[in-house]
Design a protein around this motif. Structure first.
Motif, PDB file in Angstrom:
ATOM      1  N   GLN A   1       0.830  -1.206   0.000  1.00  0.00           N
ATOM      2  CA  GLN A   1       0.000   0.000   0.000  1.00  0.00           C
ATOM      3  C   GLN A   1       0.866   1.259   0.000  1.00  0.00           C
ATOM      4  O   GLN A   1       0.594   2.212  -0.735  1.00  0.00           O
ATOM      5  N   ALA A   2       1.931   1.253   0.811  1.00  0.00           N
ATOM      6  CA  ALA A   2       2.808   2.422   0.883  1.00  0.00           C
ATOM      7  C   ALA A   2       3.517   2.658  -0.445  1.00  0.00           C
ATOM      8  O   ALA A   2       3.598   3.795  -0.931  1.00  0.00           O
ATOM      9  N   CYS A   3       4.059   1.586  -1.043  1.00  0.00           N
ATOM     10  CA  CYS A   3       4.772   1.722  -2.316  1.00  0.00           C
ATOM     11  C   CYS A   3       3.851   2.222  -3.420  1.00  0.00           C
ATOM     12  O   CYS A   3       4.242   3.055  -4.243  1.00  0.00           O
ATOM     13  N   LYS A   4       2.612   1.734  -3.441  1.00  0.00           N
ATOM     14  CA  LYS A   4       1.656   2.183  -4.455  1.00  0.00           C
ATOM     15  C   LYS A   4       1.286   3.651  -4.263  1.00  0.00           C
ATOM     16  O   LYS A   4       0.865   4.323  -5.206  1.00  0.00           O
ATOM     17  N   ALA A   5       1.464   4.138  -3.027  1.00  0.00           N
ATOM     18  CA  ALA A   5       1.142   5.537  -2.728  1.00  0.00           C
ATOM     19  C   ALA A   5       2.342   6.454  -2.903  1.00  0.00           C
ATOM     20  O   ALA A   5       2.259   7.642  -2.593  1.00  0.00           O
ATOM     21  N   GLY A   6       3.479   5.909  -3.375  1.00  0.00           N
ATOM     22  CA  GLY A   6       4.613   6.756  -3.690  1.00  0.00           C
ATOM     23  C   GLY A   6       5.832   6.612  -2.806  1.00  0.00           C
ATOM     24  O   GLY A   6       6.831   7.305  -3.016  1.00  0.00           O
ATOM     25  N   VAL A   7       5.783   5.729  -1.785  1.00  0.00           N
ATOM     26  CA  VAL A   7       6.962   5.473  -0.958  1.00  0.00           C
ATOM     27  C   VAL A   7       7.842   4.484  -1.711  1.00  0.00           C
ATOM     28  O   VAL A   7       7.414   3.371  -2.012  1.00  0.00           O
ATOM     29  N   GLU A   8       9.073   4.882  -2.015  1.00  0.00           N
ATOM     30  CA  GLU A   8       9.906   4.070  -2.909  1.00  0.00           C
ATOM     31  C   GLU A   8      10.245   2.705  -2.326  1.00  0.00           C
ATOM     32  O   GLU A   8      10.280   1.708  -3.032  1.00  0.00           O
ATOM     33  N   ARG A   9      10.516   2.658  -0.997  1.00  0.00           N
ATOM     34  CA  ARG A   9      10.971   1.412  -0.383  1.00  0.00           C
ATOM     35  C   ARG A   9      10.289   1.204   0.955  1.00  0.00           C
ATOM     36  O   ARG A   9      10.263   2.105   1.795  1.00  0.00           O
ATOM     37  N   SER A  10       9.773  -0.011   1.167  1.00  0.00           N
ATOM     38  CA  SER A  10       9.162  -0.393   2.439  1.00  0.00           C
ATOM     39  C   SER A  10       9.845  -1.660   2.938  1.00  0.00           C
ATOM     40  O   SER A  10      10.115  -2.579   2.153  1.00  0.00           O
ATOM     41  N   HIS A  11      10.112  -1.717   4.248  1.00  0.00           N
ATOM     42  CA  HIS A  11      10.927  -2.792   4.816  1.00  0.00           C
ATOM     43  C   HIS A  11      10.204  -3.511   5.947  1.00  0.00           C
ATOM     44  O   HIS A  11       9.482  -2.883   6.729  1.00  0.00           O
TER      45      HIS A  11
END
Length: 448
Positions: A262-272
């Motif tokens: 969800q975060a990546c689809k909203a524009g956050v390049e990398r989620s860990h």
């Protein structure tokens, strides 16, 4: 002892420097599961976050409190109630959540205020700012279940959070939000961290959790033969989510993965997704090349993909200059057409900027990465590492345990990325028969 320390420390510190430069001025949203604090990990996490902030990173810290609220409830003779993985927050549970949040904020602020000599916090000055940055709305009644005082994020006060970060403070958020009428709602740490990261357009969203990351085969038992997948392209993560059972518990594979997607689809390049059980997990993920958990990366499919017959011309054009100067072994059009399904490429607006091929040797549980090439126009932008990661993913998916390369000029690039030199006799028999002893290529291996 001192000489040995100097010998290891200096090259290590130099290897970390590029990541310090890379992350300076960036914004990280870090979500810490309440289980991490219950397990006594807060002091070391605080030390690591203070160190990361001291190197120029802007940090928003969101804490969870699931086990702390449950402990308060049981002390009052109540049992926690959940539906669809969401807490049902009645009046008693809301009181417990407020008590737990107050206690945890006190503990967190105390941990960041320490400055004892001979500790990582010595000389640190971490100013924490928290407040009513979140507006919430009720979950309401879903499938006949009244979630009472459980809520969802309606709005994030991005401007106030950004001003606090620009002021040099670390922003601390509890999973609480308030309605315009002043009503309090219990939120989930995961939703708060995801929404805040998306609204801030943070550079990273990091979850410190009970789970170590996403395994290569998420439905198989944990084992050395089923390691953590250190990097998942967004498209692959979305596909994996569709195949997984619905998440009910934080230990379910889909629980944190769905928030990363969800975060990546909203524009956050990398989620860990990182394991808090590993001491220094934050530092290992942020400042070491291979990391320690799973990173979901927002990479557009049209940029990084497997090659098709239409890409033969672009690959030939890309590798031709490197064949002429002897960096690469010459390959004919016929050979590339025959092996095109083994190639991965990075394509920008119809132009091939990087490529590599994976030739598997299943009998030896290894594969050769060949023809790794990056256009001079995009060198230094990370395209080589992206291709390497894709080849590693393809190798793992085939059940291979290592990949190897033959090179005459780029040995150090591979060594910095986890490859080790070996004798040519190490090569699988089928590859050894084709080894050009006159060329004297170095053989380097990376094991998974």
């Amino acid at each position: 002892m001192s000489a040995v320390f100097n010998f290891t420390f200096v090259p290590w510190f130099r290897s970390v420097a590029p990541y310090i430069h890379m992350h300076r001025g960036k914004t990280f949203v870090v979500g810490i599961a309440g289980e991490a604090i219950a397990a006594g990990k807060l002091p070391h996490i605080a030390q690591d976050l203070a160190l990361i902030q001291s190197m120029g990173v802007k940090v928003v810290l969101v804490h969870g409190f699931r086990p702390q609220v449950n402990e308060q409830l049981r002390a009052k003779g109540q049992e926690p109630k959940y539906a669809n993985g969401i807490r049902i927050t009645d009046e008693i549970a809301l009181d417990c959540a407020q008590e737990a949040a107050g206690q945890l904020r006190y503990e967190i602020e105390a941990a960041f205020s320490m400055g004892l000599p001979n500790t990582p916090m010595a000389g640190s000055t971490v100013r924490m700012i928290s407040g009513n940055f979140l507006t919430a709305r009720p979950v309401g009644i879903v499938d006949g279940v009244d979630f009472k005082h459980s809520g969802l994020v309606r709005k994030v006060d991005v401007a106030s959070i950004q001003r606090s970060l620009d002021f040099g403070a670390m922003v601390l958020l509890s999973p609480f939000g308030f309605s315009p009428t002043g009503e309090a709602f219990n939120l989930s740490m995961e939703e708060v961290a995801t929404r805040v990261a998306a609204e801030l357009q943070a550079d990273k969203l990091i979850f410190l959790t009970e789970v170590p990351g996403i395994r290569i085969d998420p439905l198989a038992p944990e084992s050395e033969d089923n390691p953590i997948d250190t990097e998942l392209p967004l498209a692959a993560a979305e596909k994996l989510l569709q195949s997984l059972p619905k998440a009910e518990l934080p230990t379910d594979t889909a629980f944190y993965l769905q928030h990363c997607v969800q975060a990546c689809k909203a524009g956050v390049e990398r989620s860990h997704i990182l394991p808090f059980a590993v001491d220094g997990a934050l530092l290992l993920e942020v400042y070491v090349h291979d990391g320690i958990g799973t990173m979901v990366v927002d990479e557009k499919l049209e940029e990084l993909r497997e090659a098709t017959a239409d890409d033969v011309g672009g690959i030939l054009q890309l590798i031709e200059p490197f064949e002429k100067d002897g960096t690469l072994v010459k390959r004919s059009r016929t050979e590339i057409e025959r092996d095109i399904e083994l190639y991965s490429i990075i394509d920008h607006d119809g132009v091939t900027f990087a490529c590599a091929a994976l030739y598997p040797y299943p009998e030896a549980r290894t594969g050769e990465m060949a023809a790794l090439t990056v256009s001079p126009q995009s060198q230094g932008q990370g395209d080589g590492e992206k291709i390497l990661k894709r080849i590693e993913q393809r190798a793992r998916a085939m059940g291979l345990q290592s990949i190897f390369v033959l090179t005459t000029r780029t040995m150090h690039w591979f060594i910095k990325r986890g490859f080790q030199p070996v004798d040519p006799d190490w090569l699988p028999e089928a590859r050894k028969r084709k080894y050009n002893w006159d060329r004297k290529s170095q053989v380097l291996v990376k094991k998974f």
